[in-house]
Design a protein around this motif. Sequence first.
Motif, short mmCIF file in Angstrom:
data_model
loop_
_atom_site.label_atom_id
_atom_site.label_comp_id
_atom_site.label_asym_id
_atom_site.label_seq_id
_atom_site.Cartn_x
_atom_site.Cartn_y
_atom_site.Cartn_z
N PHE A 128 0.97 -1.13 -0.01
CA PHE A 128 0.08 -0.08 -0.03
C PHE A 128 0.75 1.27 0.03
CE2 PHE A 128 -2.58 -3.04 2.08
CZ PHE A 128 -3.78 -3.15 1.43
N VAL B 56 3.27 -4.79 2.52
CA VAL B 56 2.65 -5.73 3.52
C VAL B 56 2.73 -7.33 3.35
CG1 VAL B 56 0.37 -6.11 4.20
CG2 VAL B 56 0.92 -4.04 3.75
N ILE C 160 4.31 1.09 1.89
CA ILE C 160 4.18 -0.03 2.98
C ILE C 160 4.20 -1.39 2.30
CG2 ILE C 160 3.12 -0.75 5.33
CD1 ILE C 160 1.47 1.86 4.96
N GLU D 231 -8.32 -7.38 -2.50
CA GLU D 231 -7.25 -6.56 -2.75
C GLU D 231 -6.42 -6.88 -3.89
OE1 GLU D 231 -6.74 -3.80 -1.06
OE2 GLU D 231 -7.69 -4.16 0.90
N PRO E 182 0.59 -11.81 14.80
CA PRO E 182 0.16 -10.65 15.61
C PRO E 182 -0.82 -9.66 14.70
CG PRO E 182 2.42 -10.81 15.11
CD PRO E 182 1.72 -12.09 14.84
N SER E 183 -1.48 -8.76 15.21
CA SER E 183 -2.11 -7.86 14.45
C SER E 183 -1.01 -6.82 13.62
CB SER E 183 -2.56 -6.79 15.63
OG SER E 183 -3.35 -5.67 14.82
N GLY E 184 -1.71 -6.70 12.42
CA GLY E 184 -0.91 -5.95 11.45
C GLY E 184 0.29 -6.71 10.69
N SER E 185 0.06 -8.16 10.72
CA SER E 185 1.18 -8.93 10.12
C SER E 185 0.81 -9.15 8.61
CB SER E 185 1.38 -10.12 10.96
OG SER E 185 0.03 -10.96 11.07
N GLY E 186 -0.38 -8.98 8.33
CA GLY E 186 -0.87 -9.00 6.88
C GLY E 186 -1.91 -10.16 6.72
N LYS E 187 -2.45 -10.57 7.61
CA LYS E 187 -3.13 -11.86 7.46
C LYS E 187 -4.73 -11.54 6.62
CE LYS E 187 -3.97 -12.17 12.12
NZ LYS E 187 -3.34 -10.86 12.40
N SER E 188 -5.21 -10.41 7.20
CA SER E 188 -6.61 -9.84 6.35
C SER E 188 -5.92 -9.47 4.85
CB SER E 188 -7.15 -8.79 7.00
OG SER E 188 -7.61 -8.89 8.34
N THR E 189 -4.89 -9.03 4.66
CA THR E 189 -4.58 -8.55 3.30
C THR E 189 -4.42 -9.82 2.39
OG1 THR E 189 -3.58 -6.73 4.34
CG2 THR E 189 -2.89 -7.22 2.02
P1 ADP Z 1 -3.72 -8.38 10.00
O1 ADP Z 1 -5.22 -8.63 9.50
O2 ADP Z 1 -2.67 -9.19 10.20
O3 ADP Z 1 -3.86 -7.71 11.30
P2 ADP Z 1 -3.65 -6.25 7.79
O4 ADP Z 1 -3.56 -7.48 6.83
O5 ADP Z 1 -5.01 -5.82 8.09
O6 ADP Z 1 -3.02 -7.18 8.88
O7 ADP Z 1 -2.91 -5.03 7.73
C1 ADP Z 1 -1.30 -5.45 7.49
C2 ADP Z 1 -0.73 -3.90 7.26
O8 ADP Z 1 -1.19 -3.41 6.16
C3 ADP Z 1 -0.97 -2.89 8.38
O9 ADP Z 1 0.15 -2.31 8.63
C4 ADP Z 1 -1.85 -2.04 7.84
O10 ADP Z 1 -2.03 -0.73 8.39
C5 ADP Z 1 -1.83 -2.25 6.57
N1 ADP Z 1 -2.84 -1.96 5.45
C6 ADP Z 1 -4.03 -2.58 5.39
N2 ADP Z 1 -4.98 -2.40 4.54
C7 ADP Z 1 -4.52 -1.16 4.08
C8 ADP Z 1 -4.97 -0.38 3.20
N3 ADP Z 1 -6.28 -0.36 2.66
N4 ADP Z 1 -4.13 0.99 2.88
C9 ADP Z 1 -3.07 1.06 3.69
N5 ADP Z 1 -2.52 0.23 4.48
C10 ADP Z 1 -3.43 -1.02 4.57
#
Ligand code: ADP
Length: 240
Positions: A11, A16, A14, A51, A35-42
């Motif tokens: 992004f 990710v 960043i 995405e 951990p939170s922010g590790s990229g699981k949702s992405t």
């Molecule tokens: P998790 O699900 O493991 O908590 P995410 O996949 O949500 O992690 O996020 C991973 C990283 O990507 C984080 O630093 C988050 O801030 C960043 N991020 C996620 N979605 C976006 C977006 N749409 N725009 C910018 N940064 C994003």
Amino acid sequence: MIHITNLNKSFGDIHVLKGINEHIKKGEVVVIIGPSGSGKSTFLRCLNLLEEPTSGDIVFEGVSIMGKTNDINKQREKMGMVFQQFNLFPHMTVLENITLAPIKVKKIEKAEAEKIAFRLLKRIGLFDKANSYPNQLSGGQKQRIAIARALAMSPDVMLFDEPTSALDPEMVGEVLDVMKELAAEGMTMVVVTHEMGFAREVATRVLFMDEGKIVEEASPQEIFENPKHPRTKDFLGKVL
Ligand code: ADP
Ligand code: MG
């Protein structure tokens, strides 16, 4: 079923997801922890192009989802997704929520779509809620409906992104029970969760993600009883 090759997602500046390689086989229940922010949702969102990957390839049932000529909507029909925040349509009844996509997208007759919906509602114990609106339901009920809605499309794989994280603790079990049943029936599932009990009991494989990489993957027994990577040990030490 899903082949992921050197998947990267940024992004802006960043970075990710950092070069993820993974194969998900039919019938597997892959649980992703980290951990939170590790990229699981992405990662999960890249699998159905919610995405767009920056580079790499994802092949689903033999077809690259990134091919410019393929029909991503057709492929998405085969991937059910359940989110933390349910995402039900608030102005529609439960029945309408479940039948909308089968009718609009799959062009199934309304009567047939309703038959499927009622069968699913029965299965999740919410037959009597068909005409309720989402705001008349508890969180646990909403999430079970969201699962039924995804199943109504007869997906080949179900993607779950922290499906119980927004629920009051007493409602977590009823949602996990529905997921356990699905797994027992052989559904291919990719589940991001912090429910380590579920992971232990149901996962065929656990992936530990940290800072955009899959740092370790193993059977639940292996990863919980004998984690190898220091980051995995550190994470499990905090959550178990
Ligand atoms: P998790 O699900 O493991 O908590 P995410 O996949 O949500 O992690 O996020 C991973 C990283 O990507 C984080 O630093 C988050 O801030 C960043 N991020 C996620 N979605 C976006 C977006 N749409 N725009 C910018 N940064 C994003
Ligand atoms: Mg997330």
